[in-house]
Write an enzyme that holds these catalytic residues in place. Sequence first.
Site, PDB file in Angstrom:
ATOM      1  N   HIS A 157       0.840  -1.227   0.000  1.00  0.00           N
ATOM      2  CA  HIS A 157       0.000   0.000   0.000  1.00  0.00           C
ATOM      3  C   HIS A 157       0.860   1.257   0.000  1.00  0.00           C
ATOM      4  O   HIS A 157       0.423   2.301   0.495  1.00  0.00           O
ATOM      5  CB  HIS A 157      -0.941   0.035   1.217  1.00  0.00           C
ATOM      6  CG  HIS A 157      -1.622  -1.259   1.499  1.00  0.00           C
ATOM      7  ND1 HIS A 157      -2.813  -1.619   0.911  1.00  0.00           N
ATOM      8  CD2 HIS A 157      -1.247  -2.301   2.278  1.00  0.00           C
ATOM      9  CE1 HIS A 157      -3.169  -2.826   1.334  1.00  0.00           C
ATOM     10  NE2 HIS A 157      -2.227  -3.270   2.160  1.00  0.00           N
ATOM     11  N   SER A 278      16.229  21.089 -16.277  1.00  0.00           N
ATOM     12  CA  SER A 278      15.093  21.965 -16.528  1.00  0.00           C
ATOM     13  C   SER A 278      15.581  23.239 -17.198  1.00  0.00           C
ATOM     14  O   SER A 278      16.668  23.728 -16.902  1.00  0.00           O
ATOM     15  CB  SER A 278      14.412  22.298 -15.198  1.00  0.00           C
ATOM     16  OG  SER A 278      13.681  23.503 -15.312  1.00  0.00           O
ATOM     17  N   LYS A 284      17.525  21.306 -11.105  1.00  0.00           N
ATOM     18  CA  LYS A 284      16.796  20.063 -11.389  1.00  0.00           C
ATOM     19  C   LYS A 284      17.616  19.008 -12.101  1.00  0.00           C
ATOM     20  O   LYS A 284      18.404  19.284 -12.987  1.00  0.00           O
ATOM     21  CB  LYS A 284      15.573  20.391 -12.254  1.00  0.00           C
ATOM     22  CG  LYS A 284      14.552  21.237 -11.535  1.00  0.00           C
ATOM     23  CD  LYS A 284      13.652  20.409 -10.675  1.00  0.00           C
ATOM     24  CE  LYS A 284      12.504  19.887 -11.532  1.00  0.00           C
ATOM     25  NZ  LYS A 284      11.613  19.067 -10.742  1.00  0.00           N
ATOM     26  N   GLU A 291      10.496   8.251 -16.844  1.00  0.00           N
ATOM     27  CA  GLU A 291       9.142   8.774 -17.063  1.00  0.00           C
ATOM     28  C   GLU A 291       8.634   8.438 -18.464  1.00  0.00           C
ATOM     29  O   GLU A 291       7.473   8.082 -18.652  1.00  0.00           O
ATOM     30  CB  GLU A 291       9.115  10.285 -16.847  1.00  0.00           C
ATOM     31  CG  GLU A 291       9.276  10.664 -15.383  1.00  0.00           C
ATOM     32  CD  GLU A 291       9.511  12.156 -15.201  1.00  0.00           C
ATOM     33  OE1 GLU A 291       8.622  12.942 -15.555  1.00  0.00           O
ATOM     34  OE2 GLU A 291      10.591  12.523 -14.714  1.00  0.00           O
TER      35      GLU A 291
END
Length: 462
Positions: A157, A278, A284, A291
Amino acid sequence: MSDKMWGGRFAADTDALVEAFTSSIAVDRRLYAEDIRGSLAHARMLGRVGVLTNSEVEAIAQGLVQIRAEIESGHFAFSDRLEDIHMHIESRLIALIGDTGKKLHTGRSRNDQVATDMRLYTRGAIDRLLALLRQLQAVFVDLAEREADTLLPGLTHLQVAQPVTFGHHCMAYVEMFRRDAARLADARKRVNVLPLGAAALAGTTFPIDRWDVARELGFDAVAENSLDAVSDRDFLLEVLAALSIIAVHLSRLAEELIYWMSAALAFIDLPDAFCTGSSIMPQKKNPDVAELIRGKSGKVMGQLTALLILMKGQALAYNRDNQEDKSIFFTALDEVEASLRLLTRMLPGLQTRPKHMRAEAEKGFATATDLADYLVRKGVPFRDAHAVVGTAVRLAQERGIGLEALSLAELQGLSPFIEEDVYGVLSLEGSVAARNHLGGTAPAQVRAAIARARARLQGEGL
Ligand code: ARG
């Protein structure tokens, strides 16, 4: 009269929009090698059964070999006017060797030809995928060995459950990719069946020898019904299903890499070469590869649905709908191949941050079950032990400490069965070491699983 190869019964030329709409050359040109291979086998068989003379077979073979060289060197002109790869090669053959080239299509149709090409191509693709899955498994086995003792909070979970080792987690992916390989290897048996000889749908009036062609092309069997042979795309559905399951696995892995690399957890770092920055936020470092793998996985699954719907409700035998099978299949195949390649290159550079993993496991009372099991070994029924430990967790949580930081007196206040030896089971190391059976997370078991996987990967088996 139409100038198409099939134009005899047409009084008018094809509309330009129709030509563009029906053309598949942009997609099926990648089948050129399989198409030529199939044509060579077909022509040689026609020679052996006496439908073509030896010199005709020789001329056709030379022409086809030359066309292959032209395509591979980039000196071949593709055009929508010639529809598909089959027409391109055949018309070039006729241009090269004249009337003999017009005999190649004897006893054959593009319907059994394209089915043969796709099966040859798919067989090659499966073999590439099997090699890629082996390489990726080997990467995970190496990672597992390096991190066999690294403690990771195991989750259910998405909540801290029990400690596991990072190596054990890696070996879970080895199991998944192993099943993926087995599925593809099984599908390969049904891919590797020869449709050629079915011709348009009913077979041919020529005395063909289909087994001769099958042997030449490395097929294990010959399709036993001509209608089925030209209309069947189950073999692609099966491989797309296997690709979709691979995509499910890849998306789960990608998701784990992404949240492991989040600033909040910082369990891992991925190599700079596989991350991007970024354009506005200088600090970043984003896991874009992971992704995109997660994102593209949905596209792969979509292709399975697309082919299921393409085939649904099609009357026997061939329908032009089937031409769409190629862009569907190639899209899924290309994305999965690219994802497997990228992971195989990226993951050896994955760095773990064991301190952060340990801190998270400690915060989450990951050894609570170990404490309950301890009480059971002292004679307390499991349900009662569960309740005692629940109270201990509440106590520790209120004070902002881990279970191992509770004093013996505090613990004994909860259960008189608790003794000094309790601290041995409250450690993360003790917890994983105790799960020492086949399939358990103990480092010793992870090392045994690694040895089994290595033996398997070194051999021929799956
Ligand atoms: N390009 C076609 C395909 O991929 C080849 C078969 C064409 N057959 C036909 N009867 N028009 O399906």
